[in-house]
Design a protein around this motif. Structure first.
Motif, PDB file in Angstrom:
ATOM      1  N   ASP A 151     -18.748  84.912 -11.404  1.00 24.01           N
ATOM      2  CA  ASP A 151     -18.244  85.115 -12.960  1.00 24.01           C
ATOM      3  C   ASP A 151     -18.029  83.520 -13.150  1.00 24.01           C
ATOM      4  OD1 ASP A 151     -16.572  85.321 -15.186  1.00 24.01           O
ATOM      5  OD2 ASP A 151     -15.077  86.593 -14.232  1.00 24.01           O
ATOM      6  N   PRO A 152     -18.795  83.000 -14.448  1.00 24.81           N
ATOM      7  CA  PRO A 152     -18.811  81.933 -14.835  1.00 24.81           C
ATOM      8  C   PRO A 152     -17.371  81.476 -15.604  1.00 24.81           C
ATOM      9  CG  PRO A 152     -20.305  83.104 -16.010  1.00 24.81           C
ATOM     10  CD  PRO A 152     -19.770  84.085 -15.245  1.00 24.81           C
ATOM     11  N   GLU A 153     -16.807  82.606 -16.213  1.00 22.67           N
ATOM     12  CA  GLU A 153     -15.525  82.199 -17.037  1.00 22.67           C
ATOM     13  C   GLU A 153     -14.166  82.982 -16.446  1.00 22.67           C
ATOM     14  OE1 GLU A 153     -16.330  83.642 -21.093  1.00 22.67           O
ATOM     15  OE2 GLU A 153     -18.510  83.256 -20.903  1.00 22.67           O
ATOM     16  N   ILE A 168     -30.147  94.219 -14.785  1.00 25.07           N
ATOM     17  CA  ILE A 168     -28.806  94.639 -14.240  1.00 25.07           C
ATOM     18  C   ILE A 168     -27.688  93.935 -14.997  1.00 25.07           C
ATOM     19  CG2 ILE A 168     -27.097  94.689 -12.159  1.00 25.07           C
ATOM     20  CD1 ILE A 168     -29.190  94.729 -10.346  1.00 25.07           C
ATOM     21  N   GLN A 169     -26.614  94.481 -15.478  1.00 21.30           N
ATOM     22  CA  GLN A 169     -25.683  93.850 -16.351  1.00 21.30           C
ATOM     23  C   GLN A 169     -24.147  93.980 -15.547  1.00 21.30           C
ATOM     24  OE1 GLN A 169     -26.115  96.281 -20.074  1.00 21.30           O
ATOM     25  NE2 GLN A 169     -27.181  94.330 -21.010  1.00 21.30           N
ATOM     26  N   VAL A 170     -23.563  93.157 -15.721  1.00 23.69           N
ATOM     27  CA  VAL A 170     -22.182  93.216 -15.255  1.00 23.69           C
ATOM     28  C   VAL A 170     -21.115  93.274 -16.447  1.00 23.69           C
ATOM     29  CG1 VAL A 170     -20.169  92.020 -14.164  1.00 23.69           C
ATOM     30  CG2 VAL A 170     -22.364  92.110 -13.072  1.00 23.69           C
ATOM     31  N   ILE A 171     -20.332  94.371 -16.912  1.00 22.68           N
ATOM     32  CA  ILE A 171     -19.338  94.233 -17.646  1.00 22.68           C
ATOM     33  C   ILE A 171     -17.905  93.855 -17.233  1.00 22.68           C
ATOM     34  CG2 ILE A 171     -18.252  95.766 -19.369  1.00 22.68           C
ATOM     35  CD1 ILE A 171     -21.630  96.651 -18.388  1.00 22.68           C
ATOM     36  N   LYS A 172     -17.514  93.005 -17.745  1.00 23.20           N
ATOM     37  CA  LYS A 172     -16.294  92.428 -17.300  1.00 23.20           C
ATOM     38  C   LYS A 172     -15.111  92.565 -18.422  1.00 23.20           C
ATOM     39  CE  LYS A 172     -13.612  88.105 -16.629  1.00 23.20           C
ATOM     40  NZ  LYS A 172     -13.622  86.614 -16.589  1.00 23.20           N
ATOM     41  N   GLY A 173     -14.108  93.095 -17.852  1.00 31.25           N
ATOM     42  CA  GLY A 173     -13.125  93.508 -18.975  1.00 31.25           C
ATOM     43  C   GLY A 173     -11.584  92.716 -18.502  1.00 31.25           C
ATOM     44  N   TRP A 174     -11.042  92.068 -19.163  1.00 29.37           N
ATOM     45  CA  TRP A 174      -9.660  91.257 -18.704  1.00 29.37           C
ATOM     46  C   TRP A 174      -8.504  91.474 -19.762  1.00 29.37           C
ATOM     47  CZ3 TRP A 174     -13.847  89.156 -20.763  1.00 29.37           C
ATOM     48  CH2 TRP A 174     -13.889  88.320 -21.779  1.00 29.37           C
ATOM     49  N   TYR A 175      -7.474  91.571 -19.205  1.00 31.11           N
ATOM     50  CA  TYR A 175      -6.258  91.296 -19.944  1.00 31.11           C
ATOM     51  C   TYR A 175      -5.790  89.909 -20.014  1.00 31.11           C
ATOM     52  CZ  TYR A 175      -5.504  96.226 -20.442  1.00 31.11           C
ATOM     53  OH  TYR A 175      -5.817  97.737 -20.816  1.00 31.11           O
ATOM     54  N   LYS A 176      -5.449  89.400 -21.156  1.00 33.84           N
ATOM     55  CA  LYS A 176      -5.060  87.946 -21.117  1.00 33.84           C
ATOM     56  C   LYS A 176      -3.911  88.079 -22.430  1.00 33.84           C
ATOM     57  CE  LYS A 176      -4.824  83.569 -20.305  1.00 33.84           C
ATOM     58  NZ  LYS A 176      -5.142  82.626 -19.467  1.00 33.84           N
ATOM     59  N   ASP A 177      -2.604  88.017 -22.062  1.00 31.37           N
ATOM     60  CA  ASP A 177      -1.625  87.835 -22.874  1.00 31.37           C
ATOM     61  C   ASP A 177      -1.291  89.302 -23.696  1.00 31.37           C
ATOM     62  OD1 ASP A 177      -0.800  85.002 -22.505  1.00 31.37           O
ATOM     63  OD2 ASP A 177      -2.342  84.458 -24.078  1.00 31.37           O
ATOM     64  N   GLY A 178      -1.708  90.417 -22.990  1.00 35.40           N
ATOM     65  CA  GLY A 178      -1.589  91.579 -23.496  1.00 35.40           C
ATOM     66  C   GLY A 178      -2.759  92.065 -24.328  1.00 35.40           C
ATOM     67  N   VAL A 179      -4.066  91.347 -24.416  1.00 33.73           N
ATOM     68  CA  VAL A 179      -5.045  91.952 -25.451  1.00 33.73           C
ATOM     69  C   VAL A 179      -6.121  91.971 -24.236  1.00 33.73           C
ATOM     70  CG1 VAL A 179      -6.433  90.935 -26.943  1.00 33.73           C
ATOM     71  CG2 VAL A 179      -4.128  90.394 -27.224  1.00 33.73           C
ATOM     72  N   LEU A 180      -6.444  93.178 -24.459  1.00 42.31           N
ATOM     73  CA  LEU A 180      -7.860  93.543 -23.763  1.00 42.31           C
ATOM     74  C   LEU A 180      -9.205  92.996 -24.166  1.00 42.31           C
ATOM     75  CD1 LEU A 180      -9.597  95.186 -21.448  1.00 42.31           C
ATOM     76  CD2 LEU A 180      -9.619  97.098 -23.039  1.00 42.31           C
ATOM     77  N   ALA A 181     -10.096  92.287 -23.458  1.00 36.67           N
ATOM     78  CA  ALA A 181     -11.361  91.816 -23.964  1.00 36.67           C
ATOM     79  C   ALA A 181     -12.508  92.302 -23.068  1.00 36.67           C
ATOM     80  CB  ALA A 181     -11.164  90.211 -23.964  1.00 36.67           C
ATOM     81  N   GLU A 182     -13.675  92.135 -23.430  1.00 38.62           N
ATOM     82  CA  GLU A 182     -14.689  92.556 -22.773  1.00 38.62           C
ATOM     83  C   GLU A 182     -15.966  91.604 -23.057  1.00 38.62           C
ATOM     84  OE1 GLU A 182     -15.339  96.991 -22.011  1.00 38.62           O
ATOM     85  OE2 GLU A 182     -16.610  96.733 -23.415  1.00 38.62           O
ATOM     86  N   LYS A 183     -16.870  91.695 -22.159  1.00 41.67           N
ATOM     87  CA  LYS A 183     -17.907  90.805 -22.016  1.00 41.67           C
ATOM     88  C   LYS A 183     -19.166  91.427 -21.292  1.00 41.67           C
ATOM     89  CE  LYS A 183     -19.826  86.006 -22.364  1.00 41.67           C
ATOM     90  NZ  LYS A 183     -19.485  84.667 -22.358  1.00 41.67           N
ATOM     91  N   ILE A 184     -20.447  91.338 -21.732  1.00 44.00           N
ATOM     92  CA  ILE A 184     -21.546  91.819 -20.978  1.00 44.00           C
ATOM     93  C   ILE A 184     -22.410  90.257 -20.497  1.00 44.00           C
ATOM     94  CG2 ILE A 184     -23.540  93.187 -20.994  1.00 44.00           C
ATOM     95  CD1 ILE A 184     -22.202  94.712 -23.259  1.00 44.00           C
ATOM     96  N   VAL A 220     -20.995  97.628 -13.181  1.00 39.86           N
ATOM     97  CA  VAL A 220     -22.351  97.363 -13.241  1.00 39.86           C
ATOM     98  C   VAL A 220     -22.977  98.542 -14.302  1.00 39.86           C
ATOM     99  CG1 VAL A 220     -24.476  97.436 -11.877  1.00 39.86           C
ATOM    100  CG2 VAL A 220     -22.268  96.120 -10.940  1.00 39.86           C
ATOM    101  N   ARG A 221     -23.777  97.985 -14.993  1.00 44.22           N
ATOM    102  CA  ARG A 221     -24.912  98.944 -15.587  1.00 44.22           C
ATOM    103  C   ARG A 221     -26.357  98.645 -15.340  1.00 44.22           C
ATOM    104  NH1 ARG A 221     -23.381  99.285 -21.525  1.00 44.22           N
ATOM    105  NH2 ARG A 221     -23.679  97.062 -21.675  1.00 44.22           N
ATOM    106  N   VAL A 222     -27.025  99.708 -14.939  1.00 44.77           N
ATOM    107  CA  VAL A 222     -28.458  99.233 -14.526  1.00 44.77           C
ATOM    108  C   VAL A 222     -29.347  99.917 -15.624  1.00 44.77           C
ATOM    109  CG1 VAL A 222     -30.185  99.633 -12.922  1.00 44.77           C
ATOM    110  CG2 VAL A 222     -28.080  99.301 -12.126  1.00 44.77           C
TER     111      VAL A 222
END
Length: 175
Positions: free
Chosen positions: A156-158, A94-110, A169-171
Motif C-alpha cells: 500500500d503506497p498510501e 488485478i485491482q486492489v480496492i482499499k477502504g479506510w476510515y479517517k476521522d469518521g469518514v469512509l474513503a475508497e481507492k482502486i 481484490v477484483r480480478v
C-alpha cells in the motif's frame, strides 16, 4: 451467469468446508470460475517460482483472505494470485480496492496492481488497452491477449497507520 462462492478448504468434505467458512477464507465471483489467493503480511518475497511456494509463504508470513492483519506502523504487503477459468476468457488485470476510515469518514481507492501483456500503467494511472477483441458473429474471445494467471506482491503506497483500513481484490477478465 449467476454469482458463485468459492471456499479454500483443505479437502472437499463438509467439515473442511465449514472450517474454511469459519476462517472466512472465501470469495465470490460473478460469472467465471476464477481462482483467487490473497494474503496480507509484512515480509513476503518479491517473486515466487511456483504456486506452491507462493501459497506456503502466504500462510507462513501472513494471513489469508478474510483474516484480520495485526496492525503495524509498517505498510502491509499483499500477496495476490489469480488464475483464469479454464473455460473463460484470459485475465486482463488485478485491482486492489482499499477502504479506510479517517476521522469518521469512509474513503475508497482502486489500485491497478497487476496487468497482463507486459503493460504498465499510463502516467495518469489509467490502464492501457491490451486490444483484446470479441468476434461478434461467433462470440469467441481473443485468446492471444491477456494472461492465464497473474501474480504480484503489492504494498500500500498510501498507508496511514492511524486509519482503520480494509482491502479486497477484483480480478478482471478480457471482454
Amino acid at each position: 451467469p449467476g454469482g458463485l462462492v468459492a471456499v479454500w478448504a483443505e479437502a472437499n468434505t463438509r467439515p473442511e468446508i465449514y472450517d474454511a467458512l469459519a476462517r472466512k477464507e472465501v470469495y465470490a465471483t460473478s460469472g467465471g470460475r476464477i481462482q483467487v489467493r490473497f494474503f496480507g503480511g509484512y515480509d513476503f518475497a518479491g517473486k515466487y517460482e511456483n504456486h506452491e511456494e507462493l501459497i506456503n509463504d502466504g500462510y507462513a508470513k501472513g494471513v489469508p483472505m478474510g483474516s484480520d492483519l495485526t496492525k503495524n506502523k509498517k505498510a502491509p504487503s499483499f500477496l495476490i494470485w489469480a488464475g483464469k477459468d479454464p473455460e473463460g476468457a484470459n485475465l486482463d488485470r488485478i485491482q486492489v480496492i482499499k477502504g479506510w476510515y479517517k476521522d469518521g469518514v469512509l474513503a475508497e481507492k482502486i489500485y491497478n496492481v497487476a496487468l497482463s501483456d507486459n503493460r504498465v500503467l499510463n502516467a495518469d494511472g489509467s490502464v492501457p488497452s491490451n486490444n483484446a477483441t470479441v468476434n461478434m458473429e461467433t462470440g469467441a474471445w481473443d485468446k492471444s491477449k491477456g494472461a492465464v494467471s497473474l501474480q504480484t506482491v503489492w504494498t500500500d503506497p498510501e498507508f496511514d497507520a492511524a486509519a482503520d483500513a480494509f482491502y479486497y481484490v477484483r480480478v478482471i477478465e478480457n471482454p
